[in-house]
Design a protein around this motif. Sequence first.
Motif, PDB file in Angstrom:
ATOM      1  N   ALA A 142       0.653  -1.515  -0.153  1.00  0.00           N
ATOM      2  CA  ALA A 142      -0.003   0.264  -0.493  1.00  0.00           C
ATOM      3  C   ALA A 142       1.342   1.268  -0.202  1.00  0.00           C
ATOM      4  O   ALA A 142       0.376   2.195  -0.095  1.00  0.00           O
ATOM      5  CB  ALA A 142      -0.814  -0.060   1.203  1.00  0.00           C
ATOM      6  N   LEU A 143       2.044   1.252   0.617  1.00  0.00           N
ATOM      7  CA  LEU A 143       3.211   2.287   0.811  1.00  0.00           C
ATOM      8  C   LEU A 143       3.443   2.398  -0.651  1.00  0.00           C
ATOM      9  O   LEU A 143       3.456   3.765  -1.009  1.00  0.00           O
ATOM     10  CB  LEU A 143       3.572   1.988   2.179  1.00  0.00           C
ATOM     11  CG  LEU A 143       5.174   2.705   1.946  1.00  0.00           C
ATOM     12  CD1 LEU A 143       3.993   4.325   2.281  1.00  0.00           C
ATOM     13  CD2 LEU A 143       6.322   2.662   2.890  1.00  0.00           C
ATOM     14  N   VAL A 144       3.679   1.746  -1.157  1.00  0.00           N
ATOM     15  CA  VAL A 144       4.639   1.407  -2.135  1.00  0.00           C
ATOM     16  C   VAL A 144       3.870   2.076  -3.550  1.00  0.00           C
ATOM     17  O   VAL A 144       3.940   2.816  -4.213  1.00  0.00           O
ATOM     18  CB  VAL A 144       5.592   0.582  -2.632  1.00  0.00           C
ATOM     19  CG1 VAL A 144       6.008   1.063  -4.310  1.00  0.00           C
ATOM     20  CG2 VAL A 144       6.974   0.209  -1.492  1.00  0.00           C
ATOM     21  N   MET A 176       1.754   6.361  -7.703  1.00  0.00           N
ATOM     22  CA  MET A 176       0.577   7.097  -7.469  1.00  0.00           C
ATOM     23  C   MET A 176       0.770   8.584  -7.141  1.00  0.00           C
ATOM     24  O   MET A 176       0.338   9.626  -8.554  1.00  0.00           O
ATOM     25  CB  MET A 176      -1.134   6.977  -6.770  1.00  0.00           C
ATOM     26  CG  MET A 176      -1.440   5.802  -7.244  1.00  0.00           C
ATOM     27  SD  MET A 176      -3.055   4.836  -6.100  1.00  0.00           S
ATOM     28  CE  MET A 176      -3.810   6.310  -5.832  1.00  0.00           C
ATOM     29  N   VAL A 177       1.522   9.266  -6.691  1.00  0.00           N
ATOM     30  CA  VAL A 177       1.634  10.447  -6.168  1.00  0.00           C
ATOM     31  C   VAL A 177       3.011  11.066  -7.145  1.00  0.00           C
ATOM     32  O   VAL A 177       2.713  12.392  -7.096  1.00  0.00           O
ATOM     33  CB  VAL A 177       1.952  11.037  -4.595  1.00  0.00           C
ATOM     34  CG1 VAL A 177       2.690  12.231  -4.188  1.00  0.00           C
ATOM     35  CG2 VAL A 177       1.426  10.593  -3.532  1.00  0.00           C
ATOM     36  N   PHE A 178       4.030   9.863  -7.511  1.00  0.00           N
ATOM     37  CA  PHE A 178       4.693  10.729  -7.829  1.00  0.00           C
ATOM     38  C   PHE A 178       4.969   9.717  -9.109  1.00  0.00           C
ATOM     39  O   PHE A 178       6.708   9.811 -10.161  1.00  0.00           O
ATOM     40  CB  PHE A 178       6.291  10.374  -7.095  1.00  0.00           C
ATOM     41  CG  PHE A 178       6.232  10.519  -5.617  1.00  0.00           C
ATOM     42  CD1 PHE A 178       7.218  12.428  -5.956  1.00  0.00           C
ATOM     43  CD2 PHE A 178       6.278  10.724  -5.057  1.00  0.00           C
ATOM     44  CE1 PHE A 178       7.020  12.986  -5.094  1.00  0.00           C
ATOM     45  CE2 PHE A 178       6.082  11.189  -4.007  1.00  0.00           C
ATOM     46  CZ  PHE A 178       6.731  12.018  -4.050  1.00  0.00           C
ATOM     47  N   THR A 186      14.441  12.332  -7.529  1.00  0.00           N
ATOM     48  CA  THR A 186      13.634  11.662  -8.101  1.00  0.00           C
ATOM     49  C   THR A 186      14.243  10.254  -7.925  1.00  0.00           C
ATOM     50  O   THR A 186      13.798   9.274  -7.853  1.00  0.00           O
ATOM     51  CB  THR A 186      13.021  11.843  -9.017  1.00  0.00           C
ATOM     52  OG1 THR A 186      12.574  13.308  -9.401  1.00  0.00           O
ATOM     53  CG2 THR A 186      12.182  11.028  -9.372  1.00  0.00           C
ATOM     54  N   ASN A 187      15.354  10.426  -8.952  1.00  0.00           N
ATOM     55  CA  ASN A 187      15.662   9.302  -8.333  1.00  0.00           C
ATOM     56  C   ASN A 187      15.685   8.840  -7.060  1.00  0.00           C
ATOM     57  O   ASN A 187      15.982   7.461  -6.964  1.00  0.00           O
ATOM     58  CB  ASN A 187      17.534   9.240  -8.816  1.00  0.00           C
ATOM     59  CG  ASN A 187      17.655   8.980 -10.489  1.00  0.00           C
ATOM     60  OD1 ASN A 187      16.930   8.573 -11.213  1.00  0.00           O
ATOM     61  ND2 ASN A 187      18.345  10.612 -11.203  1.00  0.00           N
ATOM     62  N   MET A 188      16.297   9.191  -5.856  1.00  0.00           N
ATOM     63  CA  MET A 188      17.004   8.978  -5.157  1.00  0.00           C
ATOM     64  C   MET A 188      14.995   8.301  -4.281  1.00  0.00           C
ATOM     65  O   MET A 188      15.662   6.974  -3.374  1.00  0.00           O
ATOM     66  CB  MET A 188      17.580  10.101  -4.449  1.00  0.00           C
ATOM     67  CG  MET A 188      17.518   9.754  -2.281  1.00  0.00           C
ATOM     68  SD  MET A 188      19.212   8.792  -2.796  1.00  0.00           S
ATOM     69  CE  MET A 188      20.432  10.393  -2.929  1.00  0.00           C
ATOM     70  N   LEU A 189      14.547   9.133  -4.628  1.00  0.00           N
ATOM     71  CA  LEU A 189      13.261   8.295  -4.083  1.00  0.00           C
ATOM     72  C   LEU A 189      12.556   7.259  -4.343  1.00  0.00           C
ATOM     73  O   LEU A 189      12.162   5.858  -3.940  1.00  0.00           O
ATOM     74  CB  LEU A 189      11.877   9.537  -4.624  1.00  0.00           C
ATOM     75  CG  LEU A 189      10.409   9.280  -3.915  1.00  0.00           C
ATOM     76  CD1 LEU A 189      10.116   9.314  -2.332  1.00  0.00           C
ATOM     77  CD2 LEU A 189       9.705  10.041  -4.402  1.00  0.00           C
TER      78      LEU A 189
END
Length: 297
Positions: A144-146, A151-153, A177-180
Amino acid sequence: MLTTLFDPLTVGFVQRALWGGIILSALCALVGVWVIARGLTFLGEAMGHAMLPGVAIASLLGIELVVGAAASAVVMVLGVEAIRSHKDFGRDTSIGLLLVGLLAVGVIIVSYSSSFATDLTAFLFGDVLAIDGADLLQLAVLTALVLLVNMVFYRSFLAVTFDERKARTLGVHPVLTNMLMVLTLAVAMAGAFSVVGTLLAFGMLVAPSATALLIVRRVPVAMVVAFAFGSLSTFIGLLISWHASTAGGATIATTAVSLFFLTLTIRTIRRALNRSDADGRDPDTGKEIPQCAVETR
């Protein structure tokens, strides 16, 4: 005959293993498609083994293994990004150095504890048939977290994956963005390994997503197809494992890889036939096929 074949599915721990594999398939599909598209497969494999020192320390301190695994994974991510920014080294070099370094530190820590051998085996190979309700809940929460992060990014991930220069013009920060994205991979691997071990976690991360990208190109559709292949691999693998008395996790991973090569073979044959029919040339020799031969195919 069919009743005997599906008898294992009536057993409680096999049912939990099946649900665990299905949820894991969803988790890995959400991350694995990005991993394949970004060419981060080596990082995913390295991260699985580089989590050993965190797992070892967590085991010695008596805390949750997933916490230690996540800590090591984050160290791996930060280290890769830090070294990668150095002009003299590429991503593969930084990943290789950190893999060896963290794995070696983990082995040193393990050597201080004679009781860690069993835990190390579970870390590497896992036991999908030992999944319980708490494990299912952990996998569901991580999924759910992933999913929420995707969805957000999603637009940022998509832009950075296919064109970093264009991403900058759209206001996306490629480094962050790469880091996230890599941190999402770290969280997924850390959570999955603690339930099924690194072998099955990495197998389900790569094989179903790679298979999906042989068939479709749109990222959301590829994630759905990867989920389907992962679930199918779990179903078939558990049945084979039960009847052949083989290790559950390894059998599921082998099934996932086998489905990839089967799909690749079918795709290669179809493309060869289509190319041959399209230009009237033999796909192997490149020579023109007589028109009568083309028409009779």
